[in-house]
Scaffold this active site. Structure first.
Site, PDB file in Angstrom:
ATOM      1  N   MET A 167      -0.529  -0.384   9.911  1.00 55.63           N
ATOM      2  CA  MET A 167      -0.428   0.140   8.537  1.00 55.63           C
ATOM      3  C   MET A 167      -1.812   0.378   7.966  1.00 55.63           C
ATOM      4  SD  MET A 167       2.714  -1.835   6.794  1.00 55.63           S
ATOM      5  CE  MET A 167       4.325  -1.790   7.573  1.00 55.63           C
ATOM      6  N   GLN A 219     -19.205   2.633   0.473  1.00 55.26           N
ATOM      7  CA  GLN A 219     -18.812   2.478   1.876  1.00 55.26           C
ATOM      8  C   GLN A 219     -18.320   3.790   2.492  1.00 55.26           C
ATOM      9  OE1 GLN A 219     -15.703  -0.541   0.731  1.00 55.26           O
ATOM     10  NE2 GLN A 219     -14.582   0.355   2.432  1.00 55.26           N
ATOM     11  N   HIS A 227      -0.929  -4.596   2.696  1.00 54.99           N
ATOM     12  CA  HIS A 227      -1.597  -5.303   1.592  1.00 54.99           C
ATOM     13  C   HIS A 227      -0.685  -6.390   1.020  1.00 54.99           C
ATOM     14  CE1 HIS A 227      -3.758  -1.283   1.182  1.00 54.99           C
ATOM     15  NE2 HIS A 227      -4.745  -2.132   1.280  1.00 54.99           N
ATOM     16  N   MET A 240      -8.718  -1.432  -1.816  1.00 52.55           N
ATOM     17  CA  MET A 240      -9.117  -0.191  -2.484  1.00 52.55           C
ATOM     18  C   MET A 240      -7.876   0.485  -3.076  1.00 52.55           C
ATOM     19  SD  MET A 240     -12.357   1.303  -0.416  1.00 52.55           S
ATOM     20  CE  MET A 240     -11.476   2.095   0.897  1.00 52.55           C
ATOM     21  N   GLY A 241      -6.811  -0.308  -3.285  1.00 51.38           N
ATOM     22  CA  GLY A 241      -5.597   0.243  -3.871  1.00 51.38           C
ATOM     23  C   GLY A 241      -4.801   1.046  -2.863  1.00 51.38           C
TER      24      GLY A 241
HETATM   25  O1  PAF Z   1     -10.637  -3.102   3.436  1.00 53.24           O
HETATM   26  C1  PAF Z   1     -10.809  -2.553   2.338  1.00 53.24           C
HETATM   27  O2  PAF Z   1      -9.868  -2.111   1.687  1.00 53.24           O
HETATM   28  C2  PAF Z   1     -12.232  -2.412   1.801  1.00 53.24           C
HETATM   29  O3  PAF Z   1     -13.131  -2.156   2.813  1.00 53.24           O
HETATM   30  C3  PAF Z   1     -12.672  -3.622   0.946  1.00 53.24           C
HETATM   31  C4  PAF Z   1     -12.736  -4.896   1.769  1.00 53.24           C
HETATM   32  C5  PAF Z   1     -11.705  -3.808  -0.207  1.00 53.24           C
HETATM   33  C6  PAF Z   1     -14.059  -3.366   0.385  1.00 53.24           C
HETATM   34  O4  PAF Z   1     -14.088  -2.210  -0.406  1.00 53.24           O
END
Ligand code: PAF
Length: 279
Positions: free
Chosen positions: A183, A61, A37, A30-31
């Site tokens: 994190m 979500q 990440h 989600m950036g």
């Molecule tokens: O873990 C996340 O960042 C989000 O839940 C995902 C898997 C990108 C779905 O929006």
């Protein structure tokens, strides 16, 4: 690096990569990217020869009282970080990723019901739906998810199995700050005093882990020890702490090495934090 703004652009970029003989690894995000990440990106690059990072703050979500509108969206900075990590394609769809009158949802009914599912109704329906849409849009060979989101990973693994989605799911270890805090993009919400307090979460989980290494396997004993430690930090408001089987998310009475996980969720200030470790 290609920036694809819709599904058609993504499919063109992926088709070009496939034509060049590449395999595709997807990192859904989600950036607001952080070192956690980037570790997923590094893993994707080891698992596939073309790395796609999706950046989409998925409205479905978030609950009505959750942080969808204030969720940080530093897109330029995210692009810079991806470029530095040799990401090949960023997929950053707009809100029309859900077309008007969208009405199709993925409900996983077992794995998603306890833990976070109990406190965030509809959350895993939103996650499963968007992840299936991302997998269908990108058709990756492999998709990478962090173990930090323990239940999310289990729901996605179950969905992929149940719906015969042709993708390999790879789980990446949780990346931690120097003091042990897992994190998360939401850590930046923490006030400095809460940030300092947050170490108690991983310390409590590690306490349970140490007891298992010392021979204790009763979940009740382990949970009591971890709960006592969390209670020392009076600002921490515990939502749940549980020991579950990592695939089914069902609570266990006795720990099975390699299969049981201790998981916790709670608040510091307004920030909800989750964490888990293998036992
Ligand atoms: O873990 C996340 O960042 C989000 O839940 C995902 C898997 C990108 C779905 O929006």
């Amino acid at each position: 690096m290609v920036i694809a703004r819709n599904v058609a652009e993504l499919r063109l970029a992926v088709a070009a990569a496939r034509k060049a003989g590449k395999t595709i690894g997807l990192v859904p995000t989600m950036g607001c990217l952080h070192a956690g990440h980037l570790a997923l990106v590094d893993l994707a690059r080891r698992e596939a020869t073309c790395c796609v990072v999706s950046i989409f703050v998925n409205p479905s979500q978030f609950g009505p009282k959750e942080d969808f509108s204030k969720y940080p969206r530093p897109f330029e900075e995210d692009c810079r970080l991806c470029e530095g990590r040799v990401v090949d394609i960023i997929f950053a769809p707009g809100s029309d990723f859900y077309p008007a009158e969208y009405s199709t949802w993925v409900n996983e009914d077992a794995v998603s019901s306890g833990l976070c599912g109990e406190f965030r109704p509809g959350h895993f329906r939103g996650v499963a739906t968007v992840v299936l849409k991302l997998l269908n849009s990108c058709s990756p060979d492999v998709a990478i998810f962090g173990r930090k989101d323990l239940q999310q990973l289990a729901v996605i693994q179950r969905m992929v199995r149940d719906l015969d989605v042709p993708v390999r799911i790879v789980a990446a270890p949780t990346e931690r700050e120097a003091d042990g805090l897992a994190m998360s993009s939401r850590n930046r919400y923490l006030a400095p005093e809460d940030r300092a307090r947050a170490r108690v979460i991983s310390e409590a989980l590690r306490r349970a882990q140490a007891l298992v290494v010392a021979g204790e396997c009763q979940a009740s004993v382990l949970l009591a020890a971890a709960t006592r430690q969390l209670a020392d930090e009076t600002a921490f408001r515990l939502q749940y702490i549980t020991i579950v089987d990592r695939e089914t998310m069902r609570p266990v009475d006795k720990v099975t090495r390699g299969a049981s996980v201790i998981a916790v969720a709670g608040f510091l200030g307004e920030t909800r934090l989750i964490d888990n470790v293998d036992l």
